[in-house]
Design a protein around this motif. Structure first.
Motif, mmCIF file in Angstrom:
data_model
loop_
_atom_site.group_PDB
_atom_site.id
_atom_site.type_symbol
_atom_site.label_atom_id
_atom_site.label_comp_id
_atom_site.label_asym_id
_atom_site.label_seq_id
_atom_site.Cartn_x
_atom_site.Cartn_y
_atom_site.Cartn_z
ATOM 1 N N SER A 15 -109.554 -0.354 -25.895
ATOM 2 C CA SER A 15 -108.637 0.617 -26.498
ATOM 3 C C SER A 15 -107.184 0.160 -26.501
ATOM 4 C CB SER A 15 -108.738 1.956 -25.752
ATOM 5 O OG SER A 15 -108.145 1.861 -24.457
ATOM 6 N N GLN A 16 -106.882 -1.000 -25.941
ATOM 7 C CA GLN A 16 -105.484 -1.381 -25.742
ATOM 8 C C GLN A 16 -104.656 -1.550 -27.018
ATOM 9 O OE1 GLN A 16 -104.863 -3.801 -21.767
ATOM 10 N NE2 GLN A 16 -106.896 -4.238 -22.608
ATOM 11 N N PRO A 17 -105.177 -2.104 -28.104
ATOM 12 C CA PRO A 17 -104.325 -2.202 -29.302
ATOM 13 C C PRO A 17 -103.766 -0.852 -29.731
ATOM 14 C CG PRO A 17 -106.273 -3.561 -29.557
ATOM 15 C CD PRO A 17 -106.492 -2.771 -28.309
ATOM 16 N N ASP A 18 -104.610 0.177 -29.735
ATOM 17 C CA ASP A 18 -104.134 1.508 -30.114
ATOM 18 C C ASP A 18 -103.152 2.064 -29.089
ATOM 19 O OD1 ASP A 18 -105.637 1.530 -32.437
ATOM 20 O OD2 ASP A 18 -107.340 2.569 -31.525
ATOM 21 N N CYS A 19 -103.402 1.806 -27.816
ATOM 22 C CA CYS A 19 -102.491 2.290 -26.772
ATOM 23 C C CYS A 19 -101.111 1.662 -26.915
ATOM 24 C CB CYS A 19 -103.063 1.990 -25.385
ATOM 25 S SG CYS A 19 -104.438 3.060 -24.891
ATOM 26 N N TRP A 20 -101.064 0.367 -27.223
ATOM 27 C CA TRP A 20 -99.763 -0.288 -27.372
ATOM 28 C C TRP A 20 -98.996 0.308 -28.545
ATOM 29 C CZ3 TRP A 20 -101.160 -6.216 -26.831
ATOM 30 C CH2 TRP A 20 -101.768 -6.411 -25.569
ATOM 31 N N ARG A 21 -99.690 0.587 -29.622
ATOM 32 C CA ARG A 21 -99.018 1.192 -30.776
ATOM 33 C C ARG A 21 -98.521 2.593 -30.429
ATOM 34 N NH1 ARG A 21 -103.523 -1.530 -33.694
ATOM 35 N NH2 ARG A 21 -102.585 -3.293 -34.823
ATOM 36 N N ALA A 23 -97.688 3.589 -27.442
ATOM 37 C CA ALA A 23 -96.545 3.399 -26.549
ATOM 38 C C ALA A 23 -95.277 3.139 -27.356
ATOM 39 C CB ALA A 23 -96.818 2.244 -25.593
ATOM 40 N N SER A 24 -95.385 2.283 -28.357
ATOM 41 C CA SER A 24 -94.233 1.993 -29.208
ATOM 42 C C SER A 24 -93.765 3.236 -29.946
ATOM 43 C CB SER A 24 -94.591 0.883 -30.197
ATOM 44 O OG SER A 24 -93.493 0.558 -31.016
ATOM 45 N N ALA A 25 -94.725 4.034 -30.440
ATOM 46 C CA ALA A 25 -94.372 5.246 -31.177
ATOM 47 C C ALA A 25 -93.700 6.284 -30.286
ATOM 48 C CB ALA A 25 -95.629 5.837 -31.813
ATOM 49 N N SER A 26 -93.976 6.229 -28.978
ATOM 50 C CA SER A 26 -93.399 7.207 -28.054
ATOM 51 C C SER A 26 -92.020 6.804 -27.551
ATOM 52 C CB SER A 26 -94.327 7.396 -26.846
ATOM 53 O OG SER A 26 -94.303 6.258 -25.986
ATOM 54 N N HIS A 155 -88.803 -1.392 -26.294
ATOM 55 C CA HIS A 155 -87.417 -0.997 -26.056
ATOM 56 C C HIS A 155 -86.479 -2.195 -26.174
ATOM 57 C CE1 HIS A 155 -83.991 0.183 -23.295
ATOM 58 N NE2 HIS A 155 -83.930 1.079 -24.258
ATOM 59 N N LEU A 156 -86.859 -3.314 -25.568
ATOM 60 C CA LEU A 156 -86.038 -4.521 -25.698
ATOM 61 C C LEU A 156 -85.930 -4.942 -27.164
ATOM 62 C CD1 LEU A 156 -87.292 -6.648 -22.656
ATOM 63 C CD2 LEU A 156 -85.153 -5.331 -22.848
ATOM 64 N N GLU A 157 -87.006 -4.785 -27.884
ATOM 65 C CA GLU A 157 -86.997 -5.154 -29.306
ATOM 66 C C GLU A 157 -85.972 -4.325 -30.080
ATOM 67 O OE1 GLU A 157 -90.178 -5.189 -33.016
ATOM 68 O OE2 GLU A 157 -90.929 -5.199 -30.952
ATOM 69 N N THR A 158 -85.945 -3.007 -29.824
ATOM 70 C CA THR A 158 -84.980 -2.156 -30.525
ATOM 71 C C THR A 158 -83.546 -2.461 -30.104
ATOM 72 O OG1 THR A 158 -85.096 -0.362 -28.883
ATOM 73 C CG2 THR A 158 -86.669 -0.299 -30.730
ATOM 74 N N GLU A 159 -83.380 -3.038 -28.913
ATOM 75 C CA GLU A 159 -82.061 -3.399 -28.407
ATOM 76 C C GLU A 159 -81.673 -4.834 -28.783
ATOM 77 O OE1 GLU A 159 -80.052 -1.531 -25.595
ATOM 78 O OE2 GLU A 159 -80.891 -0.001 -26.930
ATOM 79 N N ARG A 167 -92.976 -12.447 -29.421
ATOM 80 C CA ARG A 167 -93.347 -11.757 -30.648
ATOM 81 C C ARG A 167 -92.994 -10.275 -30.589
ATOM 82 N NH1 ARG A 167 -99.269 -14.440 -32.148
ATOM 83 N NH2 ARG A 167 -98.559 -16.592 -31.948
ATOM 84 N N THR A 168 -92.909 -9.651 -31.758
ATOM 85 C CA THR A 168 -92.717 -8.213 -31.811
ATOM 86 C C THR A 168 -93.957 -7.528 -31.274
ATOM 87 O OG1 THR A 168 -93.652 -7.934 -34.024
ATOM 88 C CG2 THR A 168 -91.298 -8.485 -33.879
ATOM 89 N N LEU A 169 -93.804 -6.268 -30.897
ATOM 90 C CA LEU A 169 -94.957 -5.540 -30.376
ATOM 91 C C LEU A 169 -96.005 -5.323 -31.462
ATOM 92 C CD1 LEU A 169 -96.118 -4.313 -27.836
ATOM 93 C CD2 LEU A 169 -95.179 -2.118 -28.568
ATOM 94 N N ALA A 170 -95.568 -5.149 -32.693
ATOM 95 C CA ALA A 170 -96.532 -5.007 -33.788
ATOM 96 C C ALA A 170 -97.408 -6.252 -33.905
ATOM 97 C CB ALA A 170 -95.804 -4.740 -35.099
ATOM 98 N N GLN A 171 -96.799 -7.424 -33.764
ATOM 99 C CA GLN A 171 -97.575 -8.661 -33.794
ATOM 100 C C GLN A 171 -98.502 -8.750 -32.586
ATOM 101 O OE1 GLN A 171 -94.053 -11.183 -34.016
ATOM 102 N NE2 GLN A 171 -94.694 -11.935 -36.037
#
Length: 316
Positions: A15-21, A23-26, A155-159, A167-171
């Motif tokens: 389930s981790q790919p969906d969880c990471w997404r 997390a990013s959305a939150s 968060h680091l990515e947005t900063e 890589r980006t979290l999406a990648q």
């Protein structure tokens, strides 16, 4: 071929790919509680959470966001000054984390990253970041820990503070989708010993991979910074033994492993293209489950472990 495991641990790993997404959305709802640029930050945890703390600390500092240290909660230097303390605790009940939060209350702002807010950590920390969607039934941590690191990476990515080459979290999430179905070679599932290596932020992932193998499978595992491997640890490598590198291989390491007859695993092996190191950790998690089941162990009920370490009679 996809995994056919029916354990709860295996399902949570997948389930981790969906969880990471998620997390990013939150991130928007949690960003105010996360470190600000330039703050001096300490990140603490126990076991898996400590290893994720190490990975984040290196990512944040090397990305120029601010000085960052990681500690096992029991080893935190109380005399050292910080602008913010991040405490990672899936259960919110870990004794060492709760005791530390109590000691720093009123001295340094504290933030707890947890899966369950209805636990003692709610009163112990100044603020909470709750990733309840990544909570787990399993004793062995997988998706909660990586989702915490995914949130902190986002968060680091947005900063604009991701280190060069990360890589980006999406990648990373796309790589994770490949990691959950990538074949696990027979020479891995049949190996007698594993040495996990990392460099920079991926050293924390190497430590975590080794812990997963010990927890779930009772396997003989070690972990080292990659450049330390030739300063002694290579002596254990040989036929039937695996050296697994998270991230880019140091020059000459592949030749050194081949020379002593070991099996080398890197992020590009067994999949189509190189994986983000956090996604590569998923392969190590899956391998731990596969070896546990091959040995007749139940990965959902690892030996000698409980879901949270709660120490009684601390003053006895």
């Amino acid at each position: 071929m996809p995994d056919t495991h029916t354990s709860r641990t295996a399902a949570e790993i997948t389930s981790q790919p969906d969880c990471w997404r998620q997390a990013s959305a939150s991130l928007a709802q949690h960003a105010a509680d996360l470190p600000r640029r330039g703050e001096r930050v300490a990140v603490v945890g126990c076991g898996t959470s400590w290893f994720m703390a190490q990975a984040y600390a290196t990512l944040r500092e090397s990305g120029g966001h601010g000085e960052t240290d990681a500690f096992a909660a029991s080893e935190f230097p109380l005399a050292r000054g910080y602008d913010r303390l991040l405490a990672i605790s899936r259960s919110g009940t870990t004794t060492e984390v709760l005791e530390l939060l109590g000691r720093v209350r009123g001295l340094v702002p504290s933030v707890a990253l947890t899966a369950d807010p209805a636990t003692p950590v709610m009163a112990a920390a100044d603020s909470l970041v709750v990733l309840d969607f990544a909570d787990e039934e399993s004793v062995v941590q997988t998706r909660f820990a990586t989702s915490v690191l995914a949130l902190l990476r986002a968060h680091l990515e947005t900063e604009n503070a991701l280190p060069v080459g990360v890589r980006t979290l999406a990648q990373a999430a796309r790589d994770a989708e490949r990691a959950v179905i990538a074949p696990l070679d027979a020479e891995l599932t049949g190996a007698e010993q594993f040495t996990f290596l990392g460099s920079g932020w991926t050293y924390g992932l190497a430590l975590e991979a080794a812990l997963k193998m010990r927890e779930a499978a009772g396997a003989w595992t070690e972990a080292y910074p990659a450049m330390e491997y030739r300063h002694g640890p290579i002596s254990i490598t040989g036929p039937g033994r695996v050296t697994w590198m998270f991230g880019s291989l140091p020059q000459g390491l592949a030749d050194d492993v081949a020379r002593v007859g070991g099996t080398l695993v890197a992020g590009s092996q067994g999949v189509s293209g190189e994986l983000d190191p956090l996604a590569d950790l998923i392969r190590a998690q899956r391998l731990a489950v596969a070896i546990a089941e091959a040995r007749g162990y139940d990965p959902d009920r690892p030996r000698n472990l409980t879901r949270s370490v709660v120490l009684d009679n601390r003053d006895a």
